[in-house]
Design a protein around this motif. Structure first.
Motif, PDB file in Angstrom:
ATOM      1  N   UNK A 182      11.236  22.265   8.965  1.00 48.11           N
ATOM      2  CA  UNK A 182      11.011  22.604  10.301  1.00 48.11           C
ATOM      3  C   UNK A 182      11.790  23.900  10.969  1.00 48.11           C
ATOM      4  N   UNK A 183      12.829  23.899  10.308  1.00 45.59           N
ATOM      5  CA  UNK A 183      13.672  25.055  10.473  1.00 45.59           C
ATOM      6  C   UNK A 183      12.833  26.638  10.119  1.00 45.59           C
ATOM      7  N   UNK A 184      12.159  26.073   8.811  1.00 43.30           N
ATOM      8  CA  UNK A 184      11.218  27.282   8.455  1.00 43.30           C
ATOM      9  C   UNK A 184       9.908  27.505   9.433  1.00 43.30           C
ATOM     10  N   UNK A 185       9.504  26.552   9.822  1.00 47.98           N
ATOM     11  CA  UNK A 185       8.264  26.693  10.799  1.00 47.98           C
ATOM     12  C   UNK A 185       8.835  27.434  11.967  1.00 47.98           C
ATOM     13  N   UNK A 236       4.714  38.373   7.583  1.00 46.95           N
ATOM     14  CA  UNK A 236       5.435  37.399   8.212  1.00 46.95           C
ATOM     15  C   UNK A 236       6.602  36.734   7.414  1.00 46.95           C
ATOM     16  N   UNK A 237       6.322  36.759   6.076  1.00 46.86           N
ATOM     17  CA  UNK A 237       7.222  36.053   5.192  1.00 46.86           C
ATOM     18  C   UNK A 237       8.610  36.947   5.089  1.00 46.86           C
ATOM     19  N   UNK A 238       8.254  38.538   5.052  1.00 48.93           N
ATOM     20  CA  UNK A 238       9.517  39.324   5.305  1.00 48.93           C
ATOM     21  C   UNK A 238      10.351  39.111   6.721  1.00 48.93           C
ATOM     22  N   UNK A 239       9.431  39.003   7.838  1.00 52.98           N
ATOM     23  CA  UNK A 239      10.216  38.932   9.011  1.00 52.98           C
ATOM     24  C   UNK A 239      11.051  37.750   8.907  1.00 52.98           C
ATOM     25  N   UNK A 240      10.344  36.450   8.603  1.00 48.10           N
ATOM     26  CA  UNK A 240      10.957  35.170   8.343  1.00 48.10           C
ATOM     27  C   UNK A 240      12.252  35.031   7.681  1.00 48.10           C
ATOM     28  N   UNK A 241      12.179  35.780   6.421  1.00 51.52           N
ATOM     29  CA  UNK A 241      13.416  35.871   5.683  1.00 51.52           C
ATOM     30  C   UNK A 241      14.455  36.605   6.093  1.00 51.52           C
ATOM     31  N   UNK A 242      14.070  37.639   7.012  1.00 54.87           N
ATOM     32  CA  UNK A 242      14.939  38.410   7.440  1.00 54.87           C
ATOM     33  C   UNK A 242      15.829  37.768   8.650  1.00 54.87           C
ATOM     34  N   UNK A 243      14.989  36.692   9.289  1.00 53.09           N
ATOM     35  CA  UNK A 243      15.679  35.997  10.529  1.00 53.09           C
ATOM     36  C   UNK A 243      16.720  34.944   9.743  1.00 53.09           C
ATOM     37  N   UNK A 244      16.058  34.188   8.438  1.00 50.74           N
ATOM     38  CA  UNK A 244      16.554  33.106   7.966  1.00 50.74           C
ATOM     39  C   UNK A 244      18.217  33.792   7.577  1.00 50.74           C
ATOM     40  N   UNK A 245      18.047  34.829   6.644  1.00 56.57           N
ATOM     41  CA  UNK A 245      19.167  35.698   6.295  1.00 56.57           C
ATOM     42  C   UNK A 245      20.164  35.951   7.230  1.00 56.57           C
ATOM     43  N   UNK A 246      19.808  36.520   8.403  1.00 50.42           N
ATOM     44  CA  UNK A 246      20.846  36.725   9.266  1.00 50.42           C
ATOM     45  C   UNK A 246      21.193  35.437   9.934  1.00 50.42           C
ATOM     46  N   UNK A 247      20.659  34.414  10.053  1.00 51.81           N
ATOM     47  CA  UNK A 247      21.115  33.272  10.638  1.00 51.81           C
ATOM     48  C   UNK A 247      22.192  32.520   9.831  1.00 51.81           C
ATOM     49  N   UNK A 248      21.851  32.698   8.690  1.00 54.08           N
ATOM     50  CA  UNK A 248      22.798  32.197   7.575  1.00 54.08           C
ATOM     51  C   UNK A 248      24.181  32.913   7.589  1.00 54.08           C
ATOM     52  N   UNK A 249      24.089  34.154   7.605  1.00 55.54           N
ATOM     53  CA  UNK A 249      25.159  35.090   7.705  1.00 55.54           C
ATOM     54  C   UNK A 249      26.032  34.636   9.031  1.00 55.54           C
ATOM     55  N   UNK A 250      25.521  34.502  10.043  1.00 57.04           N
ATOM     56  CA  UNK A 250      26.176  34.249  11.238  1.00 57.04           C
ATOM     57  C   UNK A 250      26.834  32.839  10.933  1.00 57.04           C
ATOM     58  N   UNK A 251      26.001  31.942  10.719  1.00 56.85           N
ATOM     59  CA  UNK A 251      26.669  30.517  10.635  1.00 56.85           C
ATOM     60  C   UNK A 251      27.693  30.426   9.584  1.00 56.85           C
ATOM     61  N   UNK A 252      27.687  31.210   8.485  1.00 57.07           N
ATOM     62  CA  UNK A 252      28.798  31.192   7.704  1.00 57.07           C
ATOM     63  C   UNK A 252      29.986  31.895   8.115  1.00 57.07           C
ATOM     64  N   UNK A 253      29.915  32.829   9.106  1.00 55.83           N
ATOM     65  CA  UNK A 253      30.779  33.596   9.529  1.00 55.83           C
ATOM     66  C   UNK A 253      31.645  32.654  10.619  1.00 55.83           C
ATOM     67  N   UNK A 254      30.845  31.820  11.400  1.00 58.22           N
ATOM     68  CA  UNK A 254      31.299  31.090  12.384  1.00 58.22           C
ATOM     69  C   UNK A 254      32.246  29.840  11.505  1.00 58.22           C
ATOM     70  N   UNK A 255      31.452  29.279  10.558  1.00 54.71           N
ATOM     71  CA  UNK A 255      32.159  28.337   9.614  1.00 54.71           C
ATOM     72  C   UNK A 255      33.572  28.804   9.145  1.00 54.71           C
ATOM     73  N   UNK A 256      33.631  30.151   8.566  1.00 54.48           N
ATOM     74  CA  UNK A 256      34.863  30.764   8.094  1.00 54.48           C
ATOM     75  C   UNK A 256      35.818  30.786   9.180  1.00 54.48           C
ATOM     76  N   UNK A 257      35.566  31.324  10.204  1.00 57.09           N
ATOM     77  CA  UNK A 257      36.523  31.505  11.496  1.00 57.09           C
ATOM     78  C   UNK A 257      36.943  30.206  11.838  1.00 57.09           C
ATOM     79  N   UNK A 258      36.019  29.164  11.887  1.00 62.29           N
ATOM     80  CA  UNK A 258      36.496  27.704  12.519  1.00 62.29           C
ATOM     81  C   UNK A 258      37.426  27.497  11.295  1.00 62.29           C
ATOM     82  N   UNK A 259      37.453  27.518  10.236  1.00 62.24           N
ATOM     83  CA  UNK A 259      38.559  27.164   9.138  1.00 62.24           C
ATOM     84  C   UNK A 259      39.774  27.820   9.320  1.00 62.24           C
ATOM     85  N   UNK A 260      39.887  29.225   9.527  1.00 64.73           N
ATOM     86  CA  UNK A 260      40.847  29.867   9.744  1.00 64.73           C
ATOM     87  C   UNK A 260      41.612  29.624  10.768  1.00 64.73           C
ATOM     88  N   UNK A 261      40.957  28.925  11.741  1.00 64.89           N
ATOM     89  CA  UNK A 261      41.734  28.667  12.971  1.00 64.89           C
ATOM     90  C   UNK A 261      42.891  27.633  12.842  1.00 64.89           C
TER      91      UNK A 261
END
Ligand code: HEM
Length: 261
Positions: A182-185, A236-261
């Motif tokens: 459903x995240x992919x959809x 569509x696949x190209x655009x969707x993959x770009x959205x997924x990659x950017x969401x992953x990067x932001x989430x990882x950044x947020x998780x790392x920042x939360x750990x560092x606090x």
């Protein structure tokens, strides 16, 4: 020109072209008794007569043809979406548009302009939430204004892939995590329209915000717009993959920042 007395009525339900005026795909809001879905793309097709305007007795072939005629989707992309849709809602043959909203089939929580499906309910609500439309528009305008270094009006703003990334992150934070399918959809829905409506305005790419607002809020196509290219699955696949990659990067950044606090 006055119409002959025997002027045939424009078939309001099937949306056929009028043989006298040639007019066919004007917007007409749904009337009492018409059925609509949780999908702005499909509802806009009904509102513009690319499929039956009453939203009933809809065959998969009607959706397949409608997607190609209305949005310029390639045959493989239209076939994939239609067959995939019918497969997920486990139906064969004709449906009403409401049937598409079977919860956890295609339909998922954390939609952009729809409320989550209330627990215990089989079908998600089709009502558009004006507050969610406003929330989307305000966030997109704010982000563009920050980028431009001045307050932009809605008419000056383009909706970009980054806006969709931020929208998905914001909406998904407010719900239980979506499963991978459903995240992919959810990413795919927006990737299609980004591809269909992408414009280059003064060297910047995106969808005019006014088009998006009208589509999401009124399920109406931009005035006079017609497809200007064939929208492919590959894009569509190209655009969707770009959205997924950017969401992953932001989430990882947020998780790392939360750990560092
Ligand atoms: C041009 C093709 C299409 C585009 C651009 C499109 C776009 C969208 C968008 C943007 C949404 C999200 C609405 C929101 O988040 O509030 C959505 C939802 C949905 N669409 Fe489509 N769609 C397309 C075709 C289809 C097809 C072919 C089907 C099924 C046969 C379908 C079924 C659905 C369903 C069930 C939802 C609800 C998902 C949710 O819970 O948000 N769509 N669509």
């Amino acid at each position: 020109m006055s119409l002959p007395a025997a002027h045939p009525e424009l078939d309001a339900k099937a949306g056929k072209a009028c043989p006298v005026t040639g007019k066919t795909h004007e917007y007409q809001a749904p009337v009492e008794g018409d059925v609509r879905s949780v999908c702005p793309a499909i509802n806009a097709m009904a509102n513009h007569g690319y499929i039956r305007r009453d939203g009933k007795d809809i065959s998969p072939f009607a959706i397949y043809s409608g997607l190609k005629a209305c949005y310029g989707l390639s045959a493989p992309l239209a076939a994939f979406l239609t067959a995939g849709g019918w497969f997920l809602i486990k139906r064969i043959g004709r449906i009403t548009l409401f049937d598409l909203g079977l919860h956890k089939a295609i339909e998922h929580d954390a939609s952009v302009v729809h409320a989550n499906c209330p627990s215990g309910q089989k079908y998600a609500p089709v009502q558009i939430q004006p507050a969610l439309v406003e929330d989307f528009v305000v966030h997109v305008v704010d982000a563009a204004s920050v980028g431009a270094g001045r307050t932009l009006s809605e008419a000056e703003v383009l909706v970009t892939g980054h806006d969709i990334v931020q929208t998905r992150l914001r909406r998904e934070k407010l719900s239980k995590p979506l499963d991978a399918v459903h995240a992919e959809i959810a990413r795919g829905e927006m990737a299609i329209i980004l591809g269909v409506w992408n414009q280059n305005v003064g060297g910047k790419e995106g969808i005019p915000l006014s088009w998006m607002r009208t589509w999401l809020a009124d399920e109406r196509l931009p005035e006079g717009w017609r497809p200007d290219h064939v929208q492919t699955m590959r894009d569509v696949v190209k655009r969707s993959s770009a959205i997924r990659a950017e969401m992953k990067k932001i989430r990882e950044g947020e998780a790392a920042a939360a750990k560092g606090q």
